[in-house]
Scaffold this motif. Sequence first.
Motif, PDB file in Angstrom:
ATOM      1  N   HIS A  86       0.811  -1.228   0.000  1.00  0.00           N
ATOM      2  CA  HIS A  86       0.000   0.000   0.000  1.00  0.00           C
ATOM      3  C   HIS A  86       0.837   1.268   0.000  1.00  0.00           C
ATOM      4  O   HIS A  86       0.305   2.350   0.235  1.00  0.00           O
ATOM      5  CB  HIS A  86      -0.945   0.014   1.202  1.00  0.00           C
ATOM      6  N   CYS A  94      -1.585   4.439   0.307  1.00  0.00           N
ATOM      7  CA  CYS A  94      -2.991   4.107   0.069  1.00  0.00           C
ATOM      8  C   CYS A  94      -3.585   3.639   1.396  1.00  0.00           C
ATOM      9  O   CYS A  94      -3.560   2.453   1.727  1.00  0.00           O
ATOM     10  CB  CYS A  94      -3.096   3.023  -1.004  1.00  0.00           C
ATOM     11  N   TRP A 152      -8.178   7.432  -5.043  1.00  0.00           N
ATOM     12  CA  TRP A 152      -7.867   6.193  -4.338  1.00  0.00           C
ATOM     13  C   TRP A 152      -9.097   5.311  -4.228  1.00  0.00           C
ATOM     14  O   TRP A 152     -10.207   5.796  -4.071  1.00  0.00           O
ATOM     15  CB  TRP A 152      -7.334   6.500  -2.943  1.00  0.00           C
ATOM     16  N   PHE A 154     -10.208   2.142  -1.814  1.00  0.00           N
ATOM     17  CA  PHE A 154      -9.813   1.397  -0.633  1.00  0.00           C
ATOM     18  C   PHE A 154     -10.646   0.135  -0.533  1.00  0.00           C
ATOM     19  O   PHE A 154     -11.811   0.177  -0.168  1.00  0.00           O
ATOM     20  CB  PHE A 154      -9.997   2.264   0.616  1.00  0.00           C
TER      21      PHE A 154
END
Length: 159
Positions: A86, A94, A152, A154
Amino acid sequence: MAQRLSPVASRRIQSELNEWMRSPPEGCALESCEPMTTWIIIMQGPEGHGRFYADDVFRIKIDFGENYPLDPPDVVFMAPAPIHPHIYSNGHICLDILYSGHNGGWSPALTMSKVVLSLRSMLASATEKRKPPGDAEYCARVGNRSPKLSKWVFEDDKV
């Protein structure tokens, strides 16, 4: 030239700085806070059996904007960034709590102490040491601009 802060941002950053000096998060030290709008944090990799980053030391740069804490600061790992699923090679992370908006998890209740502890926890829970998919392409496309300008998604809460 130093960033101009709202009175709310200035008071909040000073309050967090005072709290940090009284009780720094485990494994973390403040290397610099000059100007007050830019903090450089030294973070020890989490220790323990099987930890990929136990002997590593990382530097994190935090840039506060004029609307902090309503808007999250820019938080990036400085080079060399940890090799983690990440964390991109340019230091972008992230992690939902670092972003506001549609799917971000930023809250003005978060402090930089809580943020760096979340980063240590993210490193501690890694199941493998590898770069994110598309790392080279992402870094070539965005360079060193603010990670908040990226879109982003997630979806992985396992690392």
